[in-house]
Write an enzyme that holds these catalytic residues in place. Structure first.
Site, short mmCIF file in Angstrom:
data_model
loop_
_atom_site.label_atom_id
_atom_site.label_comp_id
_atom_site.label_asym_id
_atom_site.label_seq_id
_atom_site.Cartn_x
_atom_site.Cartn_y
_atom_site.Cartn_z
N HIS A 127 -6.36 3.84 -2.16
CA HIS A 127 -6.66 2.73 -1.25
C HIS A 127 -7.24 3.21 0.07
O HIS A 127 -8.08 2.54 0.67
CB HIS A 127 -5.40 1.91 -0.99
CG HIS A 127 -5.61 0.76 -0.04
ND1 HIS A 127 -6.59 -0.18 -0.23
CD2 HIS A 127 -4.97 0.43 1.11
CE1 HIS A 127 -6.54 -1.06 0.76
NE2 HIS A 127 -5.58 -0.71 1.58
N HIS B 212 -5.99 -6.60 -8.61
CA HIS B 212 -6.10 -5.95 -7.32
C HIS B 212 -5.43 -4.58 -7.37
O HIS B 212 -4.21 -4.47 -7.41
CB HIS B 212 -5.45 -6.83 -6.25
CG HIS B 212 -5.56 -6.30 -4.87
ND1 HIS B 212 -4.46 -5.92 -4.13
CD2 HIS B 212 -6.65 -6.09 -4.08
CE1 HIS B 212 -4.86 -5.51 -2.95
NE2 HIS B 212 -6.17 -5.59 -2.89
#
Length: 375
Positions: free
Chosen positions: A89, A47
């Site tokens: 992100h 992740h």
């Protein structure tokens, strides 16, 4: 998917998306009946890289993740003013770079509406790639991850092209087919800014030979429109992932006046429609095993079974080792930064039949998978 079928489904109020996966090592996996690759065992997705140990979305985080045994690396994609896909992100980069320490960029700090919310900070689309390359990555959670924070200031913000090149290099070094699972972030927002992330993504995938069936590739999004566009208009041939939050609804649907929520899109009838364009779902892990009111881990829902019944894979996110993120009954001590029993938590999800997991500490998930498969 052909245009007439897409039109019929959209007219009926059905949301579309896609996902698939490949084997964790070696050659690309055999295709499913849809022509896309399927899981052969639970996959471990790094992740944002090994983001529990290095600043997220850096080449160093991806390299460490693969060294720890991860099958896929995950870059999140936003776009520069000059149309380059980079790996952050969010489009706002105040929390993950040292941009605040650059006085030459002080006047770039502004407030914008991001998916309906006012957010103040520095925005990727207001910078050229050359300007962004003067910045350095920083740990987003320094209090919880001091080891990672010790690397602040050492790594550049990578482009998607650089991540894909690293994937090729790591595959050659390890002898494994390392997969990549990029996420298009806030597509509606980027289009409103005059940018086109889907076309830019297609260009990069073609350049790196990844736009083909059974490639070690997924593209994912919390919005449905970019997935449908890739699949139906832009000639995308690999795998697509519809990401599902614990609550709320896709922002593109909200912007279009469509009232359906993520929960609406997971009903058995919706799943039957989704499978016509979808190979799987990336879901908030509470959709698979929710927590009880006391914070302990509860019992599995019907989602995995319902999804598998129509041919959809399910990959939950995100598994993090720190106590702060764990169910109460999987914590060790009271320090929120202490690593608790994440391996045991992950194993509960393997037992529930999930097809993969997104992990901040890939080494822990890889070890848990090995023990689970050895039973």
């Amino acid at each position: 998917m052909n245009r007439p079928l897409l039109s019929v489904l959209l007219a009926a109020g059905v949301a579309l998306s896609s996902v698939a996966a490949t084997a964790p090592a070696g050659a690309d996996a055999p295709p499913s009946s849809s022509g896309r690759a399927k899981f052969t065992e639970p996959l471990v997705h790094a992740h944002r890289g090994a983001s529990g140990y290095r600043p997220e979305h850096t080449l160093a985080a991806y390299r460490l993740a693969v060294e720890q045994g991860a099958d896929y690396i995950e870059p999140d994609l936003v776009m520069t003013k000059d149309g380059v896909l980079i790996d952050r992100h969010e489009p706002e980069i105040g929390g993950t770079t040292d941009v605040a320490d650059h006085p030459e960029f002080a006047d770039r700090r502004v407030t914008k509406q991001l998916d309906g919310d006012a957010v103040t900070g520095w925005w990727v689309e207001d910078f050229t790639l050359a300007e962004l390359k003067t910045l350095r990555a920083e740990e987003r959670l320094p209090a919880l991850r001091p080891e990672s924070a010790s690397f602040d200031g050492q790594f550049e913000v990578p482009t998607l092209a650089e991540v894909l090149a690293l994937r090729e290099q790591l595959s050659a070094e390890t002898g494994r087919t390392i997969g990549v699972i990029p996420e298009i972030k806030h597509s509606t927002f980027l289009h409103d800014a005059g940018l086109d992330p889907e076309v830019a993504l297609m260009d990069e995938l073609e350049e790196h030979g990844l736009n083909r069936p059974n490639a070690a590739l997924w593209v994912q999004s919390f919005e449905l429109t970019p997935l449908v566009r890739l699949d139906d208009e832009l000639g995308y041939r690999a795998n697509l992932v519809f990401l599902v939050s614990a609550s709320g609804r896709p922002y593109d649907l909200e912007a279009q006046g469509d009232p359906r929520t993520y929960t609406d899109l997971l009903t058995p009838d919706s799943l039957k429609a989704l499978v016509k364009d979808v190979d799987g779902l990336g879901v908030d892990k509470s959709r698979v095993i929710p927590r009880r009111s006391d914070g302990t881990l509860g019992t599995p829902t019907a989602l995995v079974g319902n999804a598998h019944a129509v041919g959809l894979d399910v990959t939950p996110w995100t598994f993090r080792a720190e106590n702060q993120f764990l169910p109460v009954d999987y914590r060790i001590g009271t320090n929120p930064a202490t690593h608790g029993r994440m391996a045991d938590e992950v194993t509960r999800f393997f037992e529930a039949g999930v097809d993969g997991v997104f992990c901040d500490q890939p080494d822990i998930c890889v070890a848990a998978r090995s023990e689970f498969l050895a039973r």
